[in-house]
Enzyme design. Structure first.
Site, PDB file in Angstrom:
ATOM      1  N   HIS A  74     -21.475 -69.307  40.004  1.00  0.00           N
ATOM      2  CA  HIS A  74     -20.967 -69.915  38.778  1.00  0.00           C
ATOM      3  C   HIS A  74     -21.607 -69.261  37.566  1.00  0.00           C
ATOM      4  O   HIS A  74     -22.771 -68.843  37.601  1.00  0.00           O
ATOM      5  CB  HIS A  74     -21.187 -71.430  38.771  1.00  0.00           C
ATOM      6  CG  HIS A  74     -22.612 -71.886  38.812  1.00  0.00           C
ATOM      7  ND1 HIS A  74     -23.426 -71.922  37.701  1.00  0.00           N
ATOM      8  CD2 HIS A  74     -23.378 -72.357  39.836  1.00  0.00           C
ATOM      9  CE1 HIS A  74     -24.613 -72.398  38.028  1.00  0.00           C
ATOM     10  NE2 HIS A  74     -24.620 -72.660  39.327  1.00  0.00           N
ATOM     11  N   ASP A  76     -21.820 -70.679  34.383  1.00  0.00           N
ATOM     12  CA  ASP A  76     -22.409 -71.565  33.378  1.00  0.00           C
ATOM     13  C   ASP A  76     -23.851 -71.913  33.720  1.00  0.00           C
ATOM     14  O   ASP A  76     -24.286 -71.809  34.872  1.00  0.00           O
ATOM     15  CB  ASP A  76     -21.573 -72.835  33.206  1.00  0.00           C
ATOM     16  CG  ASP A  76     -21.491 -73.678  34.471  1.00  0.00           C
ATOM     17  OD1 ASP A  76     -21.320 -73.102  35.564  1.00  0.00           O
ATOM     18  OD2 ASP A  76     -21.587 -74.923  34.375  1.00  0.00           O
ATOM     19  N   ASP A 106     -30.727 -70.032  38.552  1.00  0.00           N
ATOM     20  CA  ASP A 106     -29.515 -70.840  38.770  1.00  0.00           C
ATOM     21  C   ASP A 106     -28.411 -70.393  37.823  1.00  0.00           C
ATOM     22  O   ASP A 106     -28.226 -70.970  36.765  1.00  0.00           O
ATOM     23  CB  ASP A 106     -29.867 -72.309  38.535  1.00  0.00           C
ATOM     24  CG  ASP A 106     -28.744 -73.260  38.854  1.00  0.00           C
ATOM     25  OD1 ASP A 106     -27.804 -72.869  39.558  1.00  0.00           O
ATOM     26  OD2 ASP A 106     -28.809 -74.414  38.386  1.00  0.00           O
ATOM     27  N   GLU A 138     -19.569 -75.248  36.751  1.00  0.00           N
ATOM     28  CA  GLU A 138     -20.146 -75.844  37.964  1.00  0.00           C
ATOM     29  C   GLU A 138     -21.143 -76.927  37.608  1.00  0.00           C
ATOM     30  O   GLU A 138     -21.220 -77.970  38.268  1.00  0.00           O
ATOM     31  CB  GLU A 138     -20.831 -74.757  38.802  1.00  0.00           C
ATOM     32  CG  GLU A 138     -21.318 -75.227  40.173  1.00  0.00           C
ATOM     33  CD  GLU A 138     -22.731 -75.803  40.158  1.00  0.00           C
ATOM     34  OE1 GLU A 138     -23.145 -76.396  41.173  1.00  0.00           O
ATOM     35  OE2 GLU A 138     -23.437 -75.671  39.129  1.00  0.00           O
ATOM     36  N   HIS A 361     -32.906 -75.494  36.050  1.00  0.00           N
ATOM     37  CA  HIS A 361     -32.839 -76.437  34.932  1.00  0.00           C
ATOM     38  C   HIS A 361     -34.189 -76.640  34.241  1.00  0.00           C
ATOM     39  O   HIS A 361     -34.295 -77.480  33.352  1.00  0.00           O
ATOM     40  CB  HIS A 361     -32.294 -77.801  35.383  1.00  0.00           C
ATOM     41  CG  HIS A 361     -30.978 -77.735  36.083  1.00  0.00           C
ATOM     42  ND1 HIS A 361     -30.305 -78.867  36.514  1.00  0.00           N
ATOM     43  CD2 HIS A 361     -30.187 -76.683  36.452  1.00  0.00           C
ATOM     44  CE1 HIS A 361     -29.170 -78.508  37.111  1.00  0.00           C
ATOM     45  NE2 HIS A 361     -29.084 -77.189  37.075  1.00  0.00           N
TER      46      HIS A 361
END
Length: 389
Positions: A74, A76, A106, A138, A361
């Site tokens: 992904h 994003d 990520d 995602e 994150h």
């Protein structure tokens, strides 16, 4: 950019520089990848969002035959707002063997490494194709993957395996929980806080709903299988945000609760959501209306990510294990697009990619240089397979 050759780190640097936070468009990154592929003679197809502000991309390197491998990721990333970063999150920075930057772990590293190997893929005598699949949104509920997988199911010869390159430290993951995210809006009736008998506090009743979710969670925990490979073993609820009210001396007219849950594979993904809405409709709403007929409760499903079950993934597990050199096969509790691709294409699927999910994150997110090297080895062994098969 015609025929440009860059290494994995340089490609990752370029991809990290695109601020593809989910609230933003990803089109600049997608256009860069499309031009890069085109410079090497590889055509690609876009699957745009309904508003045209974002797009998925898929492309094939090698012969137009069945039996290839899909490399999926992904585009994003999550926001950096309010996080205490020591470096510029949009500039790849090497410190002590760690490459810092938003999306390094990520999960831009996986397809950055794959794209960097494109010149080798093109020169090789591939007998099986290598497919790229890049999605949008995602991080906010696997929004783009549904349309991407549907298009690929029609236009791409049936692959032999799908690799979702989320961070697993290059171990093989064959299952994960599914997720449903809802927004429930409670509408009460305003009154002075000294005259509570004349109004309905939306916040108070929203609190009753949160309390009910906690009771159901206790029930699920008590029934959780002792031999589960998941931790936590049960389905889990979470209330992400609660927003409502206007002042301390007014009964709140509105309150919005963002909530959801992660469900186990093999369980109906919508069962807990339907149970919650039934309780809201049959138990809580009558209590609100008894205080004032204007009261209301409305619930909307924001996103749905199917669980990823281990059944039928043996071939993908064997291939990914041989390419990664990992003998570890396990499950995770976070969600990916694996369930969507597996269900839509009906192809053995695994999650396997560089990086540690613990870094996802986080402020100062990073990927180890050694993980980039490990993924490069994965791509080399995959390429040998694609030429040999």
């Amino acid at each position: 950019m015609a025929g440009e050759t860059v290494d994995s780190v340089e490609m990752l640097r370029r991809l990290v520089a695109f601020d593809t936070t989910s609230r933003n468009s990803n089109l600049a990154l997608i256009e860069y990848v499309r031009e890069y592929l085109g410079g090497h003679g590889v055509s690609s197809k876009l699957v745009p969002s309904e508003d045209g502000k974002k797009a998925n991309l898929f492309a094939t390197v090698g012969p137009d035959v069945e039996g290839g491998v899909v490399l999926s990721g992904h585009t994003d990333v999550v926001p950096v707002d309010g996080q205490p970063w020591d470096t510029d999150p949009w500039t790849l920075t090497l410190r002590d063997g760690k490459y810092h930057g938003r999306g390094t772990c990520d999960m831009k590293a996986f397809y950055a490494i794959a794209l960097a190997r494109l010149p080798e893929f093109r020169k090789a005598k591939l007998r099986r194709p290598i497919h790229f699949a890049l999605s949008y949104d995602e991080e906010v509920g696997c929004v783009g993957a549904h349309a991407l997988a549907a298009r690929m199911a029609v236009e791409v010869p049936r692959p032999r395996a799908i690799i979702i390159g989320e961070p697993t430290m290059m171990t093989v993951v064959h299952a994960h929980k599914g997720a449903q995210i809802y927004v429930t809006r409670f509408t009460g009736f305003e009154a002075h806080s000294s005259m509570t008998h004349l109004g309905v506090s939306a916040i108070h009743f929203a609190g009753e709903f949160v309390h009910w979710l906690n009771r159901v969670q206790d029930e699920l925990d008590a029934k959780a299988p002792r031999d589960s490979e998941f931790m936590p073993a049960a389905a889990t609820f979470n209330v992400g945000t609660i927003v409502g009210g206007t002042a301390g001396n007014i009964l709140a007219r509105e309150c919005e609760v963002l909530w959801g849950y992660r469900e186990l594979p093999g369980r109906p993904i919508d069962e807990l959501g339907e149970r919650a809405q039934k309780w809201l409709r049959e138990e809580l709403l009558p209590k609100m209306k008894a205080k004032h007929p204007a009261a209301a409760i409305d619930t909307v499903l924001r996103s749905s990510t199917p669980a990823f079950s281990p059944e039928g993934n043996d071939e993908a597990k064997a291939l990914a294990g041989s390419w990664s050199g990992s003998n570890t096969v396990g499950s995770v509790v976070y969600g990916t697009e694996a369930g969507i691709f597996k269900k839509t294409l009906g192809v053995p699927t695994v999650v396997c990619g560089p990086g540690d999910i613990a870094q996802a994150h986080q402020p100062n997110e990073y990927i180890l240089a050694s993980q980039i090297e490990a993924c490069e080895g994965f791509m080399s062994r995959m390429l040998e397979w694609a030429c040999r098969e």
